[in-house]
Each structure stands twice: as C-alpha cells, then as structure tokens.
Design an enzyme around this catalytic site. Structure first.
Site, PDB file in Angstrom:
ATOM      1  N   SER A 400       0.839  -1.188   0.000  1.00 37.78           N
ATOM      2  CA  SER A 400       0.000   0.000   0.000  1.00 37.78           C
ATOM      3  C   SER A 400       0.884   1.251   0.000  1.00 37.78           C
ATOM      4  CB  SER A 400      -0.949  -0.043   1.207  1.00 37.78           C
ATOM      5  OG  SER A 400      -1.917   0.975   1.116  1.00 37.78           O
ATOM      6  N   ASP A 559      -5.452  -3.161  -3.123  1.00 42.33           N
ATOM      7  CA  ASP A 559      -4.515  -2.890  -2.030  1.00 42.33           C
ATOM      8  C   ASP A 559      -4.060  -4.201  -1.378  1.00 42.33           C
ATOM      9  OD1 ASP A 559      -3.143  -2.015   0.206  1.00 42.33           O
ATOM     10  OD2 ASP A 559      -4.468  -0.312   0.508  1.00 42.33           O
TER      11      ASP A 559
END
Length: 837
Positions: A400, A559
């Site tokens: 991320s 993500d």
C-alpha cells in the site's frame, strides 16, 4: 264411552318376547346388510381407486409432489426464519460487545491522555504518587525534546542517556591481593560471608534484618559467577547481570563466552579447530539465549524515557558475546589449513559457513501501509543510511503506502535516496524543476476534487491520475532492471479482486516471481484501496520495450494490505528471512501496538488494554469464519483482524492527533508536513540503531567469513560450486545472471546494434588480455625450465665444492629468477581478480 278389555298376562309376556325377538332379528339383518353394503362399497372404491391410478397416474403424481413440496417449503420457511433470527441475535450481540470494547479502549486512551496532561499534574501536585509520576513525565518530555532537536544520528549520540538505578548489593569480603577464582556460592557460604561482613561493619541490631534481606536476594545468584581470572577482553560477572538478564541466561551467556574464547585461543592445528567449529555451529543462530529480545527491551526503555533498561555490565556482557562470536568466525576464515589437503579443508569450512548462514537467516525491512502517512518510511530510510545500516539490509517489502518507498529502494541507489528521495520536496517538486506543479502531478488530489469524483464515480481518487504520478516517479522500470541497478530484493504485495466471489489470492511482486512487471503499475495496484480507487491492472515490459497488460487468471488487483499488510511467510520462504524489522504507520493499528506510552507488558494498563484488543479480534474472527462479517465495497475485511502487524522489532513513529484518526492518509504531503514525516521517522529509529546493528552483526560476520574462504580457494585456482547453495547471495547471483542472459538474448534477437557493439568491444578486450596472459605464461615456463637446469648445475658444483666451503656462484642468479617468477605470479593474480571484479 270407554271399553276396557283385560288381556291375560301370559299373552303380554308372549307379545313382549316376540317383539324382542323380532327386534333382535331386525338388528341382525340390518347389521348383515350393512356389512354387505360396506364391503361392496369398499371394494368398489378400491376398484375405482385402482382404475384411476392405472388410467390417470400423472394426476396422482402431480398431487403427491404438490403436497410434498408445499410442506417442505413451509418447513424451510420457518426454519430459515428461526435460523436468521438466531444469527441476527448472535451478530447483534457480537457487535454490541465489540462496541463496548471499543468504548472501553477509548476510555483507557482518554484516561492516559488526561493523566499525562499538565493540568491534572498541577491539580494533584501534592499527591505523593502523582508527584513521582510528574517527575518521571517531565524527564520523559525532556528526553523527547532533546531527541527532536537532534538533526542527525551523530547529534543524537550526543544526547545523554541515564543509567538505571543500581541495586545496593554488597560483595563478601575478599583479599584484595588475591583474585577470586571462578566458583559457585552456596546458600550456607553466602550466610557465613554476610555474618562476617556484619561483624566487620558493626551494624548492630540492624544487621540481622539487613542480612536476611540481602541473603534472600542473593540466594537467586547462588550459581552465578562473580569474578574469575581472565584477560581484559572478557568482562567479569557482575551481580546486576543476573538480575537484568535472569540467572540462567546470565550463567549460560558467561559460560558460552568463556568456552568460545578458550576454543579460539587453543587452536593450534586442524584437529583443535573442530572444537571451535562445533561451538560456532551451535551458537550462531537467531535470538540465541533471547539476547535480541533483551536488547530490544533495553532500547525500548531508552526510546521511552531516555534511561537504559539494563546496567552497563549487562550491556558489556552482551556486546562481548557478539564480539567473541565475530572473532571466532574471523578466525575460522583465516585459520591455517593442512598442507596435504588444503582444498578439502576449505571446502568443509565453506560448507559449514553456508549451513550457519542458512540457520541464521536474513533480516528484512517491512514497510507497512498507511496512505500518505507512510511517508514516515522515508525518515526511517534516512536514519538507516545515516547510521550506515541501510546497505546491510538486502530484503525490503512494501505494501500500500509503503510500496511507494519500497519502489524507491528498488530503483535508486543509497546516495540518491539520501539526497533526492529523503528530502522535504519529494512530494511537491521531485525533480526540482517545477514540472509537478505545471502538470498537476500529486499522489493525492485536493479534497474538493475527491468530493467531486465521489459524486460521479463513488470513488475518491482517479486511478489513472494516481498511475500517472507513479509513472512520473518510476518511469517504465521493471523489477529486474531495478535489481540490476541496486541489488536490493524488493517485494510489493497486491491482492486479487474477484467479482465472482472466488477465493482471494495474493501476489508477491519481485525480480524473481515477476521480473518484467513495472514498478509504476505495482505501486498503483498495491495502493488501490477499495472505495478509494478502482482495481488496477499490472503492466509488463516486453523484450521490445513495449508496455503490455499482465494477465494472471484474468483478475484485477487491489490494495495488498487487505490480505497481507506484512507478508512474513512468503518473504521468509523466498529469501530465507528470519528477522523482521517492521515500520508500522497504519493509523488503525498504531493504537494497539506496545509503544512508548506503555512500554512494559507487565503493567496493569497494558494488560487491560491488550485484553479488550484480543476480545475484539476474537469476535471479529468468529464472525468472519461464519460468513457473518459485513463486506465493505464488496471485500471481506475480516482478514484485517487475522493479520500480524508487528515483527521482531517494530518501529512506530509518533503520530499527531489528525494522523491518529487517519485524517492525513489521503492528503498529499506539503513541504512542512514532509519535514515532520522525515524528522519523526528518524526519531523513531535512532534509539533502535544499536539493536539493528546487533541483529545484523553476525550476518555480516558470516558473509565476510564466506568471502574470505572463497578468496583463499581462488588463490588455489579452484572454483566454488554454488549450485547446491540456497542462501540469499546465490539467489541474487543466479537472478542477476538470468536477467543478464535474457537481456543479451533480447538485444541480439531484435537487433540492438549498440548492445552488439558494446559486447564486441568487450570481447576484443578480453581476447587481448588473454593473449597477454598466454605470453606471460610462456615466459614463466621458460624461466622455470631455465631455473631447473641451473639448479642441476648448482647441485653438481655444490657437491664438488662442499668440502672447501666455497659459495655457489649461481645463488644470486637463482634469487633473481625466483623474484621474476613471483612478480609474474602476482601480476597474473591481479589480472584474475580484475577480471572477476
């Protein structure tokens, strides 16, 4: 007028008897006819039923199915309603309990903040307990301010760290002229010694009580070593060492240190070296005697209050152990070998060192997510580079927001990271030419733009906008190209987004599994948080340099922190990582970590805090297993509660109030905010620099030992076979060679003339060097042959002139020829090292 007729009694009786008989016969006849009629009716109904079932069987089947289905449907309606009611009650109960746990945790956090406020301390200034707490708090504030004023690691080292309070331990009286030998002290012996000490010091009536107190405390040290005869390199045992490290750990540490030193100093032959090898193979492993956990606790105390958790004697003891193991490995690499079989001995040592490396494992730097707040990782990198530790960490992972920093580690060198990446203008003017402002290139758009995009697409950030920023920073560089440039094993985690509801999968992107995937697409996919950006597709670079989509099962990627914010298991399997340094910047994880406001896991506050945290985690996991946890943006977020968010060493920077609630996670950092990210990122690392250095000290010693052994083998003109090795160096070399071969093949195949010309020049240069080496070799052979003939003549002349004692005239010539030979050999050796380099 009435006429009365008298009927005889016998006639009356006869009539009554006839009537009763007739009624009975009538009843019997009626019963008989009824039974006959019922039989005929039953037979007729049965016959009719049988005929209807034969001729009209589809109708009967339809009636049976209808009745069965209707009853089943009604049953399952009631069963489903009952089950749904039970599930609703269960889920409601679980969420109510989770809400209560969150409320209690909020109250605990609020209580901690209130108790640390200056107003509370002023109001309760006259309280003895709070006055002591106020003194400790003021000392912590002073320490924190001094750390924040430091601008580099060298300035941080100038900040004074307080020593812990030493216990008042009195040693038994001894003769100062005669040192004590190593021995164990029994309880009776300690009692006798303390009685003698009381008589000498004349403590009076107070001595028995003090003696009982000291004996009770010293009884736990009955097997500890207090002093012994040895050189200055081995520190003497101090009673505080057993108190800090534990009695058993202190004794084992001291005995291991002595055995290693004795084994190293007693090595005079190859047979003596086996004892040292045996000891090293047993102690060179991760977290031996829990020393790494101990130094982490000591550094945590320093980061919390500026006071060491252990005494100076304990720290010297641990440092002496690491130094002695490093000396043993260095001695193993440089120890002489037998003249008969030098190659076999060196091969055995190399095999031993490889096994120790495999057992020891590697250290990896794990960069967590956190959106824009993950810019704290740049401060972490700056601190590691400033302390000369960054180059020793070969494996880096990012997910991320952490993938932004991880991609920079993969692409840029150490100097470039320190001078171009870890600077306040990296998020606003990366190239220092105003191009980002002109082209409106940012990691996150302004708030008003995100609100407008949400009204249109129900998303906050345009994925194309974010991908354009990634391309600006990383271009079209692939993982393989980045690895050839820096040599860092960088991994980026992404998760699959499956609309069909299949099993979610994760993908670990690196130069081994996905060498041709571009860094820009990997970062864009790893940052695609559901609800913020739509799922992204990975991009690859073909052999022609064209960007193509990377298709794996036809899925898009989101993500990576949804499935695995810190991919411990996969990185451990791929790169033999056994030690994880985690930089945690997730705002939803940060409050639950054991950090600066409660460093002691034994405190009641931390135990209560951790109890409710575990209760929340367990309830969420139960709901997730039953499939009752609600999905957010079509994703099952129950796996967020299953993950592990801390490592062997967890670095948690100090968050502001806005960052604690994640208000800065989607805001592009300004120059001022980047200064705060860099500053507090470094402050979080500085107290743990010594810990990280101790963690990788033995790894470096093993690498240096293996390199020295390889050099010794190369001097014997023997190549080491690395095919059976699976350590990190072999993975790096094999990966680099495969990537280089792939690039050469693609260059030749598609007519890259510049690459062909470069290879031709290199080939011609190697041919010239080869010809020169051949001439040197011929010259060396001629000198050796001439030297042999000359030696024969000298031997014959020496036999004739031996009786007269005359010097041989050819001695000088022989010395000159030998010097010529050694000069040529040194030249050949230098050329071989140059070609290898």
């Amino acid at each position: 007028m009435e006429i009365l007729i008298q009927i005889p009694q016998w006639l009356v009786d006869m009539l009554e008897l006839a009537y009763s008989k007739g009624e009975t016969a009538y009843n019997l006849l009626l019963e008989h006819f009824s039974s006959i009629w019922s039989f005929v009716t039953y037979q007729w109904n049965s016959l009719f039923l049988m005929l209807s079932m034969i001729f009209f069987w589809p109708m009967w089947v339809y009636i049976a199915v209808t009745l069965t289905t209707a009853s089943t449907w009604i049953f399952w309606i009631f069963a489903s309603l009952l089950l749904g009611l039970i599930q609703m009650i269960y889920v409601s109960y679980q969420f109510v309990m989770i809400a209560n746990d969150v409320m209690i945790l909020t109250c605990l956090k609020t209580y901690q903040v209130i108790m640390r406020s200056r107003t509370t301390q002023f109001l309760f200034f006259f309280s003895k307990t709070l006055r002591k707490k106020r003194i400790r708090t003021s000392r912590r504030r002073k320490w924190r301010c001094e750390c924040e004023l430091a601008k580099s690691y060298s300035e941080f080292l100038q900040v004074q760290v307080m020593e812990p309070k030493e216990p008042k331990l009195e040693k038994p009286p001894t003769d100062v002229n005669k040192p004590m030998k190593r021995r164990t002290h029994s309880f009776a012996t300690m009692q006798t010694l303390y009685e003698q000490q009381d008589e000498i010091t004349n403590q009076g009536a107070e001595s028995p009580r003090r003696r009982a107190h000291e004996m009770k405390r010293m009884s736990s040290f009955s097997r500890a070593v207090f002093d012994f005869d040895n050189d200055d390199t081995t520190p003497n045992m101090d009673p505080t060492v057993a108190q800090d490290l534990g009695e058993m750990t202190a004794e084992l540490l001291q005995s291991t240190l002595i055995r290693l030193k004795e084994a190293r100093k007693s090595c005079t032959s190859q047979s003596d070296l086996s004892s040292l090898e045996h000891l090293l193979s047993g102690v060179v492993k991760r977290n031996h005697l829990t020393l790494e956990d101990l130094v982490v606790n000591n550094a945590r105390a320093v980061a919390f209050s500026g006071q060491y958790g252990f005494s100076a004697a304990s720290r010297r003891q641990i440092d002496a152990y690491y130094n002695e193991v490093s000396k043993g490995l260095e001695f193993l690499a440089e120890a002489p070998v037998s003249v008969d079989e030098p190659l076999a001995v060196l091969s055995d040592r190399i095999s031993l060192v490889r096994k120790m490396k495999q057992n020891m494992g590697r250290t990896a730097l794990m960069l967590s997510g956190g959106g824009a707040q993950a810019m704290y990782h740049l401060g972490t990198l700056r601190a590691l580079i400033d302390a000369d530790l960054y180059d020793d960490i070969k494996v880096i992972s990012g997910t991320s927001g952490g993938s932004i920093t991880a991609a920079c580690c993969a692409m840029y060198s150490t100097k470039e990271i320190f001078e171009k990446i870890c600077v306040p203008t990296v998020s606003t003017d990366f190239k220092l030419n105003g191009e980002m402002k002109q082209k409106n290139i940012k990691w996150f758009p302004p708030i008003q733009d995100m609100v407008g995009y949400w009204l249109k697409k129900r998303l906050l950030v345009d994925s194309e906008y974010f991908y354009r920023t990634c391309e600006f920073y990383y271009g079209a560089t692939t993982f393989a190209e980045a690895f050839e440039r820096t040599g860092k094993h960088v991994c980026i985690t992404v998760s699959a987004s499956r609309a069909s509801g299949g099993t979610a999968q994760r993908l670990l992107l690196n130069h081994i599994s996905t060498p041709h995937v571009t860094l820009a697409s990997a970062v864009a996919a790893s940052c695609a948080l559901p609800g913020v950006m739509k799922p992204a597709k990975l991009q690859t670079k073909s052999s022609l340099g064209e960007i193509e989509p990377f298709e794996v099962d036809g899925v898009e990627w989101i993500d990576g922190s949804v499935q695995a914010d810190l991919p411990f298991q996969r990185i451990s399997t791929l790169f033999n990582v056994s030690n994880f340094i985690v930089c945690q910047t997730n705002f939803h994880v940060q409050p639950f970590l054991n950090k600066d406001h409660h460093p002691s896991t034994r405190s009641a506050y931390w135990k209560l805090f951790q109890l409710f945290e575990w209760d929340i985690r367990s309830r969420a996991l139960k709901l997730g297993k039953l499939g009752l946890f609600p999905k957010i943006f079509g994703q099952d977020i129950s796996k967020v509660f299953k993950q592990k968010y801390h490592g062997n060493l967890t670095l948690v920077p100090r968050f502001t109030a806005a960052q604690t609630f994640g208000l800065k996670a989607l805001v592009n950092p300004s120059v001022k905010e980047m200064e705060g990210y860099l500053k507090y990122g470094q402050v979080a690392v500085w107290p743990y620099v010594s810990v990280i250095r101790d963690m990788i000290r033995l790894e470096k010693s093993l690498d240096e030992c293996l390199d020295n052994l390889k050099v010794r083998c190369s001097k014997l003109h023997v190549e080491i076979d690395m095919s059976d090795s699976d350590d990190l160096d072999s993975i790096a070399s094999s990966s680099a060679s495969l990537n280089a071969i792939s690039l050469r093949r693609s260059s030749v195949r598609f007519g890259h003339h510049s690459e062909i010309e470069r290879l031709k020049k290199k080939l011609s240069k190697l041919e010239d060097e080869n010809q020169d080496l051949r001439e040197k070799l011929k010259e060396l052979e001629q000198i050796i042959l001439a030297n042999v003939d000359q030696q024969q003549e000298l031997n014959e002349k020496k036999k004739s002139d031996d009786k007269l004692g005359k010097p041989v005239e050819g001695d000088k010539a022989q010395d000159v020829s030998e010097g010529k030979v050694w000069e040529i050999l040194r030249d050949l050796d230098r050329r071989s090292y140059t070609s290898i380099g």
